[in-house]
Write an enzyme that holds these catalytic residues in place. Structure first.
Site, mmCIF file in Angstrom:
data_model
loop_
_atom_site.group_PDB
_atom_site.id
_atom_site.type_symbol
_atom_site.label_atom_id
_atom_site.label_comp_id
_atom_site.label_asym_id
_atom_site.label_seq_id
_atom_site.Cartn_x
_atom_site.Cartn_y
_atom_site.Cartn_z
ATOM 1 N N HIS A 146 0.493 9.839 -5.465
ATOM 2 C CA HIS A 146 -0.526 10.588 -6.199
ATOM 3 C C HIS A 146 -0.317 12.115 -6.320
ATOM 4 O O HIS A 146 -0.417 12.860 -7.220
ATOM 5 C CB HIS A 146 -2.073 10.640 -5.656
ATOM 6 C CG HIS A 146 -2.998 9.190 -5.918
ATOM 7 N ND1 HIS A 146 -2.448 8.266 -5.721
ATOM 8 C CD2 HIS A 146 -3.882 9.255 -6.589
ATOM 9 C CE1 HIS A 146 -3.432 7.235 -5.882
ATOM 10 N NE2 HIS A 146 -4.231 7.762 -6.954
ATOM 11 N N HIS A 197 -3.121 8.720 3.471
ATOM 12 C CA HIS A 197 -1.784 9.229 3.675
ATOM 13 C C HIS A 197 -1.954 10.150 4.959
ATOM 14 O O HIS A 197 -3.185 10.832 5.207
ATOM 15 C CB HIS A 197 -1.317 10.093 2.255
ATOM 16 C CG HIS A 197 -0.732 9.123 1.235
ATOM 17 N ND1 HIS A 197 0.305 8.677 1.439
ATOM 18 C CD2 HIS A 197 -1.412 8.948 -0.084
ATOM 19 C CE1 HIS A 197 0.397 7.701 0.215
ATOM 20 N NE2 HIS A 197 -0.691 8.107 -0.409
#
Length: 407
Positions: A146, A197
């Protein structure tokens, strides 16, 4: 007789040599053994930072960051890019499509080479609000896709806008750049807040994204000129797409990353072949653009209402046709194939077990030639043709319908 330019033959031979050499010398395992422990250590040591951020857990932030992640996801870009083509901004659309494919390949290769874990849950809370997020959670962590995609695509969009509006005021440029930086920062923060993450993944995506963006800004004009005016474009891109299925590392454990790579490789193939054939008809620089008298909002809405159902129908038909043709062609050529899900007749307990063990087709394709793998997973070819057909329809079939209906 068709003459293949020397640089094309040299480039394809270089990719093939890399595939063979990296398999013989086990490059993936050697890189992983060096990087995986270091990255895993930073993932574990970064857990307190994630927990500190997640202390601010609230329903509003859950919805906000989940929605923000959807806006920069691959499915969103898959839906957004066709509209960009049909709005008349063909150069921007094809460049962002190819850049997206490049980012997807680069990021997923690194993910599967390093095979570094995501944050451990518990203690980290992982929020996966959509099916796409649940699939993303099955991938490895480093780098954050992303973050990588947001940097590259927002950066290129700024470059495109500033190039088109040469006399734009400096204050607007600063404001646009500031907004882009804020957007990237929110994406990175959101990935940590959602538990998807760790800090090392975000920094990895940031650094890789800046490197890819800098590289792309140096070569994008050459790539675009080749796509629209080059020689032997279609044959070269078909060969390159096929080789890229081989030039993919085998992860430590199966993940969906290779499937995403195959899909976007198909998208790039369909866009390139379609644009190369119809550039002077539908994609030149003088085509009508939205928000101008030549392409009103009403006409653009009509394009959308015709285009979206058409490309979805083509995607369905391409998949059905590939499911029929590829197994028959493989059988006629004596190539052993199996299916991990698409073709029922080729699935079975033993076949599925082998498929799960080597689902990353890039790995087993290399082993097929170099290590005695028993069969090919035909789903890889089906997925490639399915998305190539969808992308081709975006730039060839659908614009033909627009022309027929005077849109």
């Amino acid at each position: 007789m068709m003459i293949i330019p020397t640089w094309q033959a040299s480039f394809l031979f270089g990719v093939f040599t890399w595939i063979v050499g990296s398999s013989i010398f086990n490059v993936t395992q050697k890189i992983r053994s060096c990087l995986q422990p270091w990255v895993s250590h930073h993932v574990i040591s970064g857990t307190p930072v994630i927990l500190q951020i997640q202390k601010y857990q609230h329903g509003f932030w859950d919805a906000f960051f989940s929605g923000l992640s959807c806006v920069v996801s691959v499915p969103f870009y898959t839906g957004f890019l066709p509209l960009l083509f049909w709005s008349g901004h063909g150069k921007l659309a094809r460049q962002m499509t190819l850049l997206m494919a490049f980012c997807d390949y680069s990021g997923n290769c690194i993910k599967d080479v390093v095979s570094a874990p995501r944050p451990k849950s518990p203690p980290v809370r992982i929020l996966t609000a959509t099916k796409d997020e649940k699939e993303n959670a099955l991938e490895y962590g480093l780098p954050s896709s992303h973050t990588l995609n947001t940097i590259c695509l927002s950066g290129y969009l700024l470059h495109y806008i500033f190039s088109c509006l040469e006399n734009i005021d400096a204050s607007y440029q600063v404001a646009a750049f500031t907004f882009a930086c804020l957007f990237v920062g929110l994406i990175g923060l959101g990935r940590i807040y959602l538990g998807m993450h760790s800090l090392i993944d975000i920094f990895g995506g940031l650094i890789l994204g800046l490197m890819i963006l800098a590289f792309w800004l140096q070569v994008h004009e050459y790539v675009d000129n080749f796509v629209i005016l080059g020689k032997n474009v279609t044959s070269f891109w078909i060969a390159l797409s096929f080789l890229l299925l081989f030039a993919y590392p085998t992860p430590q454990h199966p993940t969906p990353s290779f499937e995403y790579h195959t899909a976007f490789t198909g998208v790039a193939l369909g866009i390139v072949t379609g644009v190369q054939q119809t550039y002077h008809q539908f994609h030149h620089e003088n085509v009508p653009r939205v928000f101008t008298p030549d392409l009103s909002i009403t006409a653009f809405t009509g394009r959308t209402l015709i285009g979206i159902p058409t490309i979805l129908l083509v995607k369905f038909c391409s998949k059905a046709l590939a499911k029929w043709i590829l197994p028959i062609s493989a059988s006629a050529l004596g190539i052993p194939v199996r299916s991990s899900g698409y073709v029922t007749a080729l699935t079975g307990s033993s076949a599925v077990k082998r498929s799960n063990e080597v689902k990353q087709s890039g790995g087993y394709l290399q082993k097929m030639f170099l290590g005695g793998q028993e069969s090919f997973d035909v789903d890889t070819g089906i997925r490639l043709l399915q998305y190539a057909g969808l992308a081709w329809s975006v730039v060839d079939l659908v614009p033909s319908l627009f022309s027929h209906f005077n849109l």
